[in-house]
Structures are given as C-alpha cells and as structure tokens.
Design a protein around this motif. Structure first.
Motif, PDB file in Angstrom:
ATOM      1  N   GLY B 211       3.515   2.432  26.314  1.00  0.00           N
ATOM      2  CA  GLY B 211       3.374   3.292  25.145  1.00  0.00           C
ATOM      3  C   GLY B 211       3.524   4.774  25.434  1.00  0.00           C
ATOM      4  O   GLY B 211       3.524   5.585  24.506  1.00  0.00           O
ATOM      5  N   ARG B 212       3.650   5.137  26.688  1.00  0.00           N
ATOM      6  CA  ARG B 212       3.820   6.560  26.990  1.00  0.00           C
ATOM      7  C   ARG B 212       5.225   7.012  26.630  1.00  0.00           C
ATOM      8  O   ARG B 212       6.187   6.247  26.725  1.00  0.00           O
ATOM      9  CB  ARG B 212       3.575   6.823  28.476  1.00  0.00           C
ATOM     10  N   VAL B 213       5.311   8.269  26.240  1.00  0.00           N
ATOM     11  CA  VAL B 213       6.588   8.830  25.782  1.00  0.00           C
ATOM     12  C   VAL B 213       6.983   9.998  26.668  1.00  0.00           C
ATOM     13  O   VAL B 213       6.139  10.815  27.057  1.00  0.00           O
ATOM     14  CB  VAL B 213       6.474   9.287  24.310  1.00  0.00           C
ATOM     15  N   ALA B 214       8.255  10.066  27.010  1.00  0.00           N
ATOM     16  CA  ALA B 214       8.812  11.226  27.705  1.00  0.00           C
ATOM     17  C   ALA B 214      10.013  11.690  26.891  1.00  0.00           C
ATOM     18  O   ALA B 214      10.953  10.925  26.682  1.00  0.00           O
ATOM     19  CB  ALA B 214       9.243  10.857  29.126  1.00  0.00           C
ATOM     20  N   ALA B 215       9.945  12.930  26.403  1.00  0.00           N
ATOM     21  CA  ALA B 215      11.030  13.452  25.570  1.00  0.00           C
ATOM     22  C   ALA B 215      11.756  14.558  26.324  1.00  0.00           C
ATOM     23  O   ALA B 215      11.120  15.453  26.887  1.00  0.00           O
ATOM     24  CB  ALA B 215      10.488  13.989  24.248  1.00  0.00           C
ATOM     25  N   TYR B 216      13.067  14.465  26.348  1.00  0.00           N
ATOM     26  CA  TYR B 216      13.871  15.546  26.925  1.00  0.00           C
ATOM     27  C   TYR B 216      13.950  16.695  25.933  1.00  0.00           C
ATOM     28  O   TYR B 216      13.724  16.527  24.732  1.00  0.00           O
ATOM     29  CB  TYR B 216      15.274  15.037  27.258  1.00  0.00           C
ATOM     30  N   ASP B 217      14.288  17.865  26.450  1.00  0.00           N
ATOM     31  CA  ASP B 217      14.431  19.035  25.580  1.00  0.00           C
ATOM     32  C   ASP B 217      15.524  18.786  24.539  1.00  0.00           C
ATOM     33  O   ASP B 217      16.521  18.119  24.831  1.00  0.00           O
ATOM     34  CB  ASP B 217      14.820  20.265  26.423  1.00  0.00           C
ATOM     35  N   PRO B 218      15.349  19.361  23.335  1.00  0.00           N
ATOM     36  CA  PRO B 218      16.407  19.203  22.324  1.00  0.00           C
ATOM     37  C   PRO B 218      17.728  19.762  22.827  1.00  0.00           C
ATOM     38  O   PRO B 218      17.757  20.727  23.592  1.00  0.00           O
ATOM     39  CB  PRO B 218      15.884  20.032  21.141  1.00  0.00           C
ATOM     40  N   VAL B 219      18.795  19.141  22.404  1.00  0.00           N
ATOM     41  CA  VAL B 219      20.142  19.516  22.829  1.00  0.00           C
ATOM     42  C   VAL B 219      20.953  19.845  21.575  1.00  0.00           C
ATOM     43  O   VAL B 219      20.790  19.205  20.538  1.00  0.00           O
ATOM     44  CB  VAL B 219      20.769  18.366  23.656  1.00  0.00           C
ATOM     45  N   GLU B 220      21.780  20.854  21.689  1.00  0.00           N
ATOM     46  CA  GLU B 220      22.588  21.268  20.536  1.00  0.00           C
ATOM     47  C   GLU B 220      23.982  20.669  20.663  1.00  0.00           C
ATOM     48  O   GLU B 220      24.642  20.812  21.695  1.00  0.00           O
ATOM     49  CB  GLU B 220      22.670  22.800  20.497  1.00  0.00           C
ATOM     50  N   ASN B 221      24.414  20.021  19.588  1.00  0.00           N
ATOM     51  CA  ASN B 221      25.660  19.260  19.641  1.00  0.00           C
ATOM     52  C   ASN B 221      26.729  19.855  18.745  1.00  0.00           C
ATOM     53  O   ASN B 221      26.443  20.277  17.628  1.00  0.00           O
ATOM     54  CB  ASN B 221      25.403  17.811  19.220  1.00  0.00           C
ATOM     55  N   VAL B 222      27.946  19.863  19.255  1.00  0.00           N
ATOM     56  CA  VAL B 222      29.101  20.281  18.464  1.00  0.00           C
ATOM     57  C   VAL B 222      30.078  19.113  18.424  1.00  0.00           C
ATOM     58  O   VAL B 222      30.428  18.556  19.475  1.00  0.00           O
ATOM     59  CB  VAL B 222      29.760  21.532  19.079  1.00  0.00           C
ATOM     60  N   HIS B 223      30.469  18.745  17.217  1.00  0.00           N
ATOM     61  CA  HIS B 223      31.432  17.655  17.055  1.00  0.00           C
ATOM     62  C   HIS B 223      32.814  18.220  16.738  1.00  0.00           C
ATOM     63  O   HIS B 223      32.941  19.287  16.139  1.00  0.00           O
ATOM     64  CB  HIS B 223      30.987  16.725  15.916  1.00  0.00           C
ATOM     65  N   ASN B 288      25.146   9.585  23.977  1.00  0.00           N
ATOM     66  CA  ASN B 288      26.128  10.521  24.511  1.00  0.00           C
ATOM     67  C   ASN B 288      25.564  11.941  24.644  1.00  0.00           C
ATOM     68  O   ASN B 288      25.853  12.651  25.607  1.00  0.00           O
ATOM     69  CB  ASN B 288      27.356  10.509  23.587  1.00  0.00           C
ATOM     70  N   SER B 289      24.701  12.326  23.724  1.00  0.00           N
ATOM     71  CA  SER B 289      24.147  13.683  23.797  1.00  0.00           C
ATOM     72  C   SER B 289      23.027  13.787  24.840  1.00  0.00           C
ATOM     73  O   SER B 289      22.410  14.850  24.977  1.00  0.00           O
ATOM     74  CB  SER B 289      23.650  14.144  22.431  1.00  0.00           C
ATOM     75  N   GLY B 290      22.809  12.720  25.602  1.00  0.00           N
ATOM     76  CA  GLY B 290      21.845  12.755  26.699  1.00  0.00           C
ATOM     77  C   GLY B 290      22.496  12.705  28.073  1.00  0.00           C
ATOM     78  O   GLY B 290      21.795  12.621  29.086  1.00  0.00           O
ATOM     79  N   HIS B 291      23.815  12.786  28.113  1.00  0.00           N
ATOM     80  CA  HIS B 291      24.495  12.675  29.417  1.00  0.00           C
ATOM     81  C   HIS B 291      24.186  13.858  30.344  1.00  0.00           C
ATOM     82  O   HIS B 291      24.308  13.755  31.555  1.00  0.00           O
ATOM     83  CB  HIS B 291      26.002  12.543  29.222  1.00  0.00           C
ATOM     84  N   TRP B 292      23.804  14.970  29.771  1.00  0.00           N
ATOM     85  CA  TRP B 292      23.445  16.147  30.575  1.00  0.00           C
ATOM     86  C   TRP B 292      22.233  15.874  31.462  1.00  0.00           C
ATOM     87  O   TRP B 292      22.044  16.535  32.490  1.00  0.00           O
ATOM     88  CB  TRP B 292      23.161  17.344  29.659  1.00  0.00           C
ATOM     89  N   THR B 293      21.408  14.915  31.071  1.00  0.00           N
ATOM     90  CA  THR B 293      20.200  14.643  31.869  1.00  0.00           C
ATOM     91  C   THR B 293      20.542  14.125  33.263  1.00  0.00           C
ATOM     92  O   THR B 293      19.711  14.200  34.167  1.00  0.00           O
ATOM     93  CB  THR B 293      19.296  13.620  31.154  1.00  0.00           C
ATOM     94  N   GLU B 294      21.751  13.602  33.442  1.00  0.00           N
ATOM     95  CA  GLU B 294      22.136  13.103  34.768  1.00  0.00           C
ATOM     96  C   GLU B 294      22.131  14.192  35.829  1.00  0.00           C
ATOM     97  O   GLU B 294      21.869  13.920  36.990  1.00  0.00           O
ATOM     98  CB  GLU B 294      23.543  12.502  34.718  1.00  0.00           C
ATOM     99  N   GLN B 301      18.366  10.039  31.502  1.00  0.00           N
ATOM    100  CA  GLN B 301      18.095   9.088  30.424  1.00  0.00           C
ATOM    101  C   GLN B 301      18.380   7.649  30.876  1.00  0.00           C
ATOM    102  O   GLN B 301      17.696   6.718  30.453  1.00  0.00           O
ATOM    103  CB  GLN B 301      18.925   9.417  29.182  1.00  0.00           C
ATOM    104  N   PHE B 302      19.363   7.464  31.734  1.00  0.00           N
ATOM    105  CA  PHE B 302      19.723   6.112  32.156  1.00  0.00           C
ATOM    106  C   PHE B 302      18.612   5.508  33.020  1.00  0.00           C
ATOM    107  O   PHE B 302      18.197   4.369  32.825  1.00  0.00           O
ATOM    108  CB  PHE B 302      21.060   6.133  32.902  1.00  0.00           C
ATOM    109  N   GLU B 303      18.132   6.302  33.970  1.00  0.00           N
ATOM    110  CA  GLU B 303      17.043   5.788  34.811  1.00  0.00           C
ATOM    111  C   GLU B 303      15.790   5.553  33.974  1.00  0.00           C
ATOM    112  O   GLU B 303      15.094   4.546  34.157  1.00  0.00           O
ATOM    113  CB  GLU B 303      16.732   6.746  35.966  1.00  0.00           C
ATOM    114  N   ASN B 304      15.496   6.451  33.058  1.00  0.00           N
ATOM    115  CA  ASN B 304      14.287   6.238  32.253  1.00  0.00           C
ATOM    116  C   ASN B 304      14.417   5.028  31.334  1.00  0.00           C
ATOM    117  O   ASN B 304      13.432   4.322  31.085  1.00  0.00           O
ATOM    118  CB  ASN B 304      13.916   7.509  31.478  1.00  0.00           C
ATOM    119  N   HIS B 305      15.619   4.765  30.856  1.00  0.00           N
ATOM    120  CA  HIS B 305      15.799   3.544  30.062  1.00  0.00           C
ATOM    121  C   HIS B 305      15.557   2.308  30.937  1.00  0.00           C
ATOM    122  O   HIS B 305      14.873   1.363  30.521  1.00  0.00           O
ATOM    123  CB  HIS B 305      17.201   3.508  29.451  1.00  0.00           C
ATOM    124  N   VAL B 306      16.110   2.324  32.130  1.00  0.00           N
ATOM    125  CA  VAL B 306      15.910   1.199  33.049  1.00  0.00           C
ATOM    126  C   VAL B 306      14.424   1.046  33.382  1.00  0.00           C
ATOM    127  O   VAL B 306      13.876  -0.064  33.359  1.00  0.00           O
ATOM    128  CB  VAL B 306      16.746   1.395  34.334  1.00  0.00           C
TER     129      VAL B 306
END
Lengths: 371, 371
Positions: B211-223, B288-294, B301-306
């Motif tokens: 139940g613990r949550v870890a949130a990354y900083d908000p990211v600004e997206n341009v499409h 896709n907007s979390g790829h910067w976390t790598e 984000q990938f490791e935290n999902h795993v």
C-alpha cells in the motif's frame, strides 16, 4: 549467407552481437546492448547460463564445436567474449569470418600468465619479478632467481585464487616449493615474487574502434578467500598514482590495438612514503571491479564495451558518485529482501538458479556521496 | 503443476514475471526485472515483439487463446501487462490462476473512457465535462449538455490521438459533430468538453503490495501530431500544483487498490493567475512520460513496477537531475550515431526491426543539470 552489414565502421541498431560465455558478465553485456537496440546471441556450453535469459539467441555448444562456431559466425555481426578462457582456437576460427573484439591477441596474452608478464614487462610496465616453471628443476632455478616469499601460479585457467600456491620465505629445504608445485598439479607455471602491497586497485578502461580511450577512476579492491569482496571508489591513492594507472592502461590498450573494455589489476606498494604501482594481471573483458560503474557513472563499463565492439563512439567514463560495490557470494544473496529495502543500495542479481558457496550471485552498489 | 512459490508476499529472485504485451514498455520492464534476478515470460500476438529479444520465455498467441493463457498462468508467478488494451476477459481468466498486478479492475476502468471518467469524477477528481454518446441522437443531447468546442473520443482502443475527432465551437448546424461521429466509426464514445489548458503534465507513481506509494516529480509533456514528443522535468507548475497532482495520484491508486506503476495525465488550466488540474486520462502501466526516470532517478519506473508486482518494497522515486526526454519517432531514430556521440545524451533504442512513420523507435534522455 554472409550478413550484409559486416565491416562497416559502426554497426547499426538491430545488429547482432555474439557473446562467447553466458555468465553474469555476458548477462550484463546483453542488457546494456539491448538498451542500445542491439540483439545478442550468446554461445555457452552450459545450458543454465544466466545470459541466455536476456538474449535473443542462445547456442549451447562446446567451444571446440567447429560446426557450432561457424554457424554462430554466420548469425552475428561482431563477436565479443565475457571471459578470458575462451580457447584461442575458437576465437581465431571466428575471426576469419566476423570481427572479434577485443582481438585474438589480447585473449592469447591474457590467458597465459607467462605471456602476459612478458608482454607487460616488454612495454616497461612494472610487474612482480617472475620466472617460468615447467618442471621441478625449473622450479628450483626460478626460486633461486626470484627469491621467496613467492607465489606459484599455473600459466593457464586460474581465477579467483584457483591454481595458485604460496611458497614462504623460510622454505629452506624447498619442501614447500615442491608441495606448491604438487598443489597446482605440476602444470606449467609462473613463479612470482610476492609483492608486499599496501592495497589493491584496478582500472577499468575502454578503447574504441577509433583508438580513443575512456578510463574510469581507479577502484580499490578488497578480496576475501581470493574472491573480490568490495570495490570502493575513490581508491586511496594519490592523484599522481591515479594518473599513472590510467597511463599504464592506455599503453596496454594501444599495444594490443584493443577494442572494448579491459580490467587491469594493480598492487600499490608504499616505499619511503611514496606509492609505486605493480600490475598484477589484466582481464580482456568487463570486470567485476567495474560493476560500480552501473550506478555511479553516466555510462557503465557494459555499455562502453558494447559501444566499442559495435564501433560506436565511447560514452563518458565520468563518475557522479562515490560508491562501494559489494559482491554477493553464495548465501549473501539470501539477503535479497533486506538489500532491496535498503535506501541507497542498488541491487543486482544474476538470476542463477542455485546458491552455492563461493558462487557470485549478485552485487550491490551503495552510493555514498555525490561527487 | 502449480508453482510452489505462488502466494508469498515477496517473490524471490528467479521467479517468473509474466508480461502481457511485447512492445518497448514490456522490453524495458524485462530489462529491469532481469537486473533484479527475475525471469520474464512475454505473451504477445506479434512474433516480432521487441520484448521477446530480452525475455527468457516467449508466447506468440492471441489474447483470446484460452489454452495459451492457461499454459501461461502455469508457467509464471505473477502477471503484469504493458498496455491497457489487454482484453479484460484474458486478464480475468489469468487472475483465477495467478496474481494479476495491477488488478483487473484497473484494466477495466482504464480501457473504457466512460468508465474512467465516471470513476474519477466519483472520487471527486476534476475531469473535463463529459457525456456518453451511443448514437446520433445521443450525440445531439451530449453536445447540448457539454457545449463546444469538444472532442469526441471512442470509449475503447484509442491511443496517440487515434479514435478522436474535434467538434469546433462554431458548429451551428451540427454537420461537424456528425462528421466527427463518422470519423470515429460511430463507435460508442464519450464527448468531452475541450479544456483550454496552458500545459500538459503527468505524474508517474507506484504503489506497492503493502500500500505504500512512491510518486515521481510531475513531468511536463509536449505532444506533436498527438504523439508524445518531449517530457521535461521539472514541470512548470507551482509546488502546490505538484503536491495536488501527487495527492490525486495517491487517491486513484488507493481507490483501485492498485499494485504497480500508473501514469496519470493532467491538463493544467490557468485561471485568474491560479493553476487548476484536470485529469485527462490514466494509464495502468509504465508510461512513455516516465522514461526520464531511467537516467534521472535512482530507481526507474520500470524497476519500481517490477518491485511492486513482485511484492518487493518500492525504491525511492527521488530525482537527481533535471532532464528532457525526447521520443525518437520514425526517422528520428536514423540519427542514432549522432545521438550516441552527444555528450550527456542517454540513448535508448527498442530494437524494432523497421522504421515506420509515427512509430516509437526509441528515446533519448538529456540530463540538463544536477538537482
């Protein structure tokens, strides 16, 4: 059917990197290669190779299986290797069909302790006093020339302290010299004078196809039971010693016209308040003492090895953090849950099916401070 | 034969993570899982799936193939998915045999725009004014209720702007509303009032089995052309808005009893000098907007999902660098050599066999400054 992309300077993404050896080093190379869009094909005699689980292709065959080698060459764009005991005959056979990087000469030099010592001393690089030992008579002559304490090491196939035996200074009657020779199976050997080192360091360096070199900061290594236990960066050496270590790495890489990552282990000897470097051995591959680069550097040793063998420009070897890498040997890996929960600890596990004493199961990088 | 390790709180290394979907997100999940010693088995109908190249096991089958699903369940310890259009029937069938994380409810909510909007507004989370549209008569009523400009979106299977059509404010005669309905194939839809946003941001957050949550900083997206072009961190939002975005993420995660990483896209509306958040959509997967976390975070984000789906403690979501992620779409990826040579640019390529217009081929993270 020969692959069309072969021979170009830089292999495009989608190319296939052949890796000889399927252990954890091959696994981490394959992971780094995948991130750059390459596919890997791993050749290893052991069906339970950790690298197989992350590679697009797997070949389970002996290194003496020429048919398997020839087929492998047809299905890859470049060949590299993750350990130095790949038979030279296998690498040479592959090299007739596909680029092998690092080259066969680096492999031949590194897998024979005598050739390695002669190569290094030929370059004027300090090594421990050494002499070849082929038989018991030669052992006596070598001891007379080198002196004791000394270490008798098999010329070939030694690793993690295997194939080594010590001869103490007080071996007046020569009994322990003979016992040492027996202990290593009377195999062709090198006798090395013991180096009274203050500490052990290593340098991980990469050389690109274009001849450029990127060297990581020296790392200080502590062994337990002849197996690497921790690697710490920065190493406790002077800036001059660090520069000298990088310079030696550059000379070795140039002399071998090397392509890829090399690991060079040094003894640091303190004499009259000054530090002196002695090269212990070289490993023509990514190296356990370079695992810290995965988490403390922008570009890891694995990625730089992939870049080099693919003909890509090297990435920066700069370090952003002080770090301590600790190997997880055998039952150490049973602590995975506590390590996963430890803040600042970056856990790497190799996916080996079974914990065995002395087996390298993983490692953990602890980031100590930002640089 | 049921696998014995199933049901434990934390899956030990060596466990098998089943991944539904074999695209780049599955590939990057598999790479992160491998680093922690897991094996992955990827289920995907497409034989040329990028994730297959880095997974220990591959299943090429349709999501409707119940035999393949049942066999898959027998051979994995947990199931996750890399895209939100996995049929709920497939996930439900698997969930009877093996844990599916995130759960089926998250999948069901996220793959139906109407259910998603109702779920969010039921939590009191601001969304664009919306109304269901099932037929042409309903379209007229929805337009009368919502007003224009508005966007008509299919309830299901939309992504990267597909299944959407705009209805302008001046559509007096309703011709363009009907044309929009035709454009989306008269499929069951949701009409959303256009949100006059100043910018788009997203929050990538993980919730563990505990139940613990870890949130990354908000990211600004341009499409560009409805496809994510860049994601930049930090986003240009006030600390209060950033906190509010994280709070909304936490409420969504808790309401879904979610396990894994979620991507939540927001519009930032500026009104009278104040910022207001409107949730655009949620994606029950790595994003896709979390790829910067790598490259800009200690734990991606990938490791935290795993970690989450394996029942492991989450890793820290802290950020050590400002970063700009740029997607490599179609021919952008042809610049791989220049990108590889660019200092500070971390290149990620997905190993897709063919460059096609609009296809996500890779991304590059440019570290701008240390935090």
């Amino acid at each position: 059917m020969p692959r069309s992309r072969r021979g170009g300077a830089a292999l495009p993404p989608g190319s296939v990197i052949g890796i000889l050896g399927g252990g954890q080093l091959g696994r981490m190379l394959a992971l780094a290669a995948a991130r750059l869009g390459f596919r890997c094909r791993v050749f290893c005699p052991d069906a339970e190779s950790p690298a197989f689980d992350v590679a697009a292709g797997q070949v389970i065959a002996a290194y003496e299986d020429v048919g398997a080698l020839d087929a492998f060459a047809e299905n890859v764009d470049v060949v590299t290797y993750e350990f130095e005991n790949v038979p030279v005959a296998a690498a040479s056979r592959l090299a007739k069909r596909v680029p092998v990087r690092p080259g066969v000469r680096a492999l031949a030099v590194a897998q024979d302790r005598l050739a390695e010592k002669e190569f290094l001393s030929g370059l004027g690089i300090p090594v421990a006093p050494f002499a070849a030992v082929d038989d018991e008579a030669g052992l006596g002559k070598a001891l007379a020339a080198i002196g004791a304490p000394a270490i008798l090491k098999t010329r070939r196939l030694g690793y993690d302290g295997k194939g080594q035996a010590t001869i103490p200074a007080d071996d007046q009657a020569g009994y322990q010299a003979v016992a040492a020779f027996d202990a290593i199976g009377r195999a062709p050997a090198v006798l090395e004078r013991f180096v009274p080192f203050a500490r052990e360091v290593s340098v991980i360096a990469a050389r690109g196809l274009d001849g450029r070199v990127a060297a990581y900061d020296p790392v200080e290594n502590v062994h337990r039971n002849h197996i690497l236990h921790t690697s710490s960066v920065p190493a406790r050496v002077s800036p001059e010693t660090a520069g000298e270590a990088a310079s030696i790495a550059g000379r070795i890489l140039a002399a071998l016209d090397y392509v890829g990552v090399i690991g060079i282990e040094f003894f640091v000897v303190e004499e009259a308040g000054r530090e002196r470097l002695v090269v212990n051995e070289i490993a023509p591959r990514v190296h356990n003492s370079g695992h810290w680069t995965e988490d403390a550097c922008e570009v890891s040793q694995f990625e730089n090895h992939v870049r080099a063998v693919a003909g890509w420009p090297l990435g920066p070897a700069g370090r952003h953090s002080d770090v301590v890498m600790t190997n997880l040997i055998g039952a150490d890996a049973a602590e995975w849950l506590a390590l996963a929960a430890e803040p600042g600890a970056r856990l790497h596990l190799y996916g080996k099916r079974e914990i065995r004493p002395g087996r390298k199961m993983g490692h953990v990088n602890r980031l100590v401070a930002r640089v």
